[in-house]
Design a protein around this motif. Structure first.
Motif, short mmCIF file in Angstrom:
data_model
loop_
_atom_site.label_atom_id
_atom_site.label_comp_id
_atom_site.label_asym_id
_atom_site.label_seq_id
_atom_site.Cartn_x
_atom_site.Cartn_y
_atom_site.Cartn_z
N LYS A 72 0.76 -1.25 0.02
CA LYS A 72 -0.22 0.05 -0.11
C LYS A 72 1.02 1.16 0.06
O LYS A 72 1.94 1.22 0.66
N SER A 73 0.50 2.33 -0.72
CA SER A 73 1.24 3.43 -0.98
C SER A 73 0.91 4.45 0.40
O SER A 73 -0.05 4.30 1.37
N LYS A 74 2.15 5.06 0.81
CA LYS A 74 2.12 5.96 2.12
C LYS A 74 1.74 7.15 1.87
O LYS A 74 1.03 7.84 2.58
N TYR A 75 1.22 7.59 0.74
CA TYR A 75 1.02 8.93 0.19
C TYR A 75 -0.40 9.05 -0.26
O TYR A 75 -1.02 10.07 -0.47
N ASP A 76 -0.95 7.76 -0.87
CA ASP A 76 -2.24 7.93 -1.21
C ASP A 76 -3.15 6.79 -1.45
O ASP A 76 -2.51 5.78 -0.55
N ASP A 77 -4.15 6.43 -2.09
CA ASP A 77 -4.99 5.12 -2.09
C ASP A 77 -4.39 4.18 -2.94
O ASP A 77 -5.15 3.23 -3.33
N GLY A 78 -3.19 4.35 -3.64
CA GLY A 78 -2.74 3.29 -4.61
C GLY A 78 -2.00 2.40 -4.04
O GLY A 78 -1.67 2.20 -2.82
N TYR A 79 -1.60 1.28 -4.83
CA TYR A 79 -0.93 0.21 -4.41
C TYR A 79 0.31 -0.06 -5.63
O TYR A 79 0.20 0.17 -6.54
N GLY A 80 1.34 -0.88 -4.98
CA GLY A 80 2.34 -1.00 -5.83
C GLY A 80 2.71 -2.51 -5.88
O GLY A 80 2.27 -3.36 -5.01
N ILE A 81 3.65 -3.01 -6.59
CA ILE A 81 4.31 -4.38 -6.89
C ILE A 81 5.67 -4.34 -6.63
O ILE A 81 6.18 -3.81 -7.33
N MET A 82 5.88 -5.38 -5.80
CA MET A 82 7.43 -5.41 -5.46
C MET A 82 7.93 -6.53 -5.80
O MET A 82 7.10 -7.62 -5.96
N TYR A 83 9.17 -6.78 -6.84
CA TYR A 83 9.70 -7.95 -7.10
C TYR A 83 11.09 -7.92 -7.38
O TYR A 83 11.52 -6.69 -7.93
N GLY A 84 11.84 -8.53 -6.74
CA GLY A 84 13.24 -8.68 -6.81
C GLY A 84 13.86 -7.52 -6.19
O GLY A 84 13.16 -7.19 -5.14
N GLU A 85 14.88 -6.71 -6.43
CA GLU A 85 15.49 -5.72 -5.74
C GLU A 85 14.98 -4.47 -6.15
O GLU A 85 15.71 -3.25 -5.87
N LYS A 86 14.29 -4.43 -7.31
CA LYS A 86 13.85 -3.11 -7.96
C LYS A 86 12.87 -2.31 -7.13
O LYS A 86 12.29 -2.82 -6.22
N LYS A 87 12.67 -0.90 -7.36
CA LYS A 87 11.79 -0.39 -6.81
C LYS A 87 10.35 -0.78 -7.19
O LYS A 87 10.00 -1.22 -8.21
N PRO A 88 9.14 -0.50 -6.28
CA PRO A 88 7.84 -0.97 -6.56
C PRO A 88 7.41 -0.38 -7.93
O PRO A 88 7.68 0.76 -8.34
N LEU A 89 6.65 -1.30 -8.56
CA LEU A 89 5.70 -0.63 -9.70
C LEU A 89 4.53 -0.10 -9.20
O LEU A 89 3.73 -0.95 -8.66
N TRP A 90 4.21 1.16 -9.31
CA TRP A 90 3.16 1.63 -9.07
C TRP A 90 1.98 1.98 -10.09
O TRP A 90 0.62 2.13 -10.00
N GLU A 91 2.51 1.65 -11.38
CA GLU A 91 1.48 1.71 -12.48
C GLU A 91 2.00 0.81 -13.76
O GLU A 91 3.05 0.65 -13.89
N TYR A 92 1.10 0.82 -14.57
CA TYR A 92 1.32 0.05 -15.89
C TYR A 92 0.62 0.85 -16.98
O TYR A 92 -0.45 0.94 -17.00
N ASN A 93 1.38 1.26 -18.04
CA ASN A 93 0.82 1.93 -19.28
C ASN A 93 0.00 3.12 -18.76
O ASN A 93 -1.07 3.53 -19.34
N GLY A 94 0.62 3.85 -17.65
CA GLY A 94 0.11 5.18 -17.14
C GLY A 94 -0.93 4.84 -16.46
O GLY A 94 -1.48 5.86 -16.05
N LYS A 95 -1.46 3.83 -16.02
CA LYS A 95 -2.83 3.56 -14.98
C LYS A 95 -2.09 3.16 -13.72
O LYS A 95 -1.48 2.14 -13.66
N ARG A 96 -2.76 3.97 -12.63
CA ARG A 96 -2.18 3.60 -11.37
C ARG A 96 -3.21 2.28 -10.91
O ARG A 96 -4.15 1.95 -11.55
N PHE A 97 -2.44 1.58 -9.97
CA PHE A 97 -3.09 0.43 -9.33
C PHE A 97 -4.06 0.98 -8.23
O PHE A 97 -3.35 1.18 -7.20
N ASN A 98 -5.10 0.81 -8.26
CA ASN A 98 -6.19 1.54 -7.31
C ASN A 98 -6.90 0.54 -6.54
O ASN A 98 -7.55 1.12 -5.47
#
Length: 273
Positions: free
Chosen positions: A225-251
């Motif tokens: 869960k995002s600390k700053y808004d109502d969005g969600y992120g996807i974590m995998y490996g050691e990379k930064k979380p993915l918060w959107e795909y093709n410009g669309k946020r995960f709500n």
């Protein structure tokens, strides 16, 4: 009539130059030179995004394909789960039309039974399996199989399952026996690409800190869960979380889960995000 009969006979004889008794394209092993592997005539069908399907196959691809196809029981390792498939019939280079496109799939399995038993019905008694060495399942093929509701499974060839260069025919047979034993012992690792819950549902579990996690393909995914808004992120490996795909946020959590499964497909095939 004689002219028609002569034409028919010519076409029949010509077809036998290219096909074996089962209607499959003839394969010939090449053990020397810079183009080692299995060579065959192009089918004019198949996965057009990659010329190696239907034109040239590496020994590792052909050998692993034959090894899997020789099994009467195939253990599929899908994420954290195992499904044992008991084979009724199996066919190499099976042609199928999906969404008005023709494909030639590495292995087609007609299922006798499965353990757990419900998967035979979930997959409509059949399974389409692609072996990934130099040619991956592309996005269009995955989409076409999803539209046709056909269960499509892909397995990568591990580095320790490859065939050596300059191998002889006897060496090829010996190596294939070794790989058969590996598949019997460790099973076949892979991922489903049909994106259809009817065939297989990714098992998401709650971690100790309350986040949903899942093992998909060859990676672990976590929904945060995002600390700053109502969005969600996807974590995998050691990379930064993915918060959107093709410009669309995960709500929502469900939106993030769905996209994580597609991201797993892209990563499994070494595609850029």
């Amino acid at each position: 009539m004689k002219e028609i009969e002569g034409t028919t006979e010519f076409l029949r004889r010509k077809s036998k130059l290219y096909k074996n008794n089962h209607g499959k394209t003839q394969m010939q092993i090449v053990v020397k030179g810079s183009h080692q592997g299995f060579r065959r005539y192009p089918m004019g069908t198949g996965n057009h995004s990659c010329l190696s399907r239907g034109d040239y196959e590496s020994m590792s691809h052909q050998g692993n394909k034959e090894a899997i196809a020789s099994l009467d029981k195939i253990k599929l390792n899908i994420g954290n789960d195992v499904v044992e498939v008991y084979v009724s019939d199996i066919e190499l280079e099976k042609e199928v039309k999906c969404n008005n496109r023709e494909y030639e799939i590495d292995i087609y399995i007609k299922i006798d039974r499965t353990e757990p038993e419900e998967y035979k019905n979930l997959w409509n008694g059949e399974l389409w399996l692609e072996v990934f060495h130099t040619c991956k399942v592309d996005r269009k093929q995955a989409e076409d199989f999803a539209i046709e509701r056909l269960p499509l499974f892909e397995t990568k060839i591990p580095d320790t399952y490859t065939f050596y260069e300059n191998i002889t025919l006897e060496g090829y047979k010996k190596r294939k026996k070794q790989i058969i034993e590996k598949y019997k012992q460790f099973g076949v690792n892979g991922i489903f690409f049909s994106f259809n819950k009817k065939f297989f549902s990714v098992k998401w579990r709650l971690s100790e800190n309350g986040n949903y996690t899942a093992h998909i393909g060859d990676r672990n995914f976590t929904i945060i869960k995002s600390k700053y808004d109502d969005g969600y992120g996807i974590m995998y490996g050691e990379k930064k979380p993915l918060w959107e795909y093709n410009g669309k946020r995960f709500n929502s959590i469900e939106d993030a889960k769905k996209n994580a499964e597609y991201v797993a497909f892209l990563l499994y095939n070494n595609e850029k995000m």
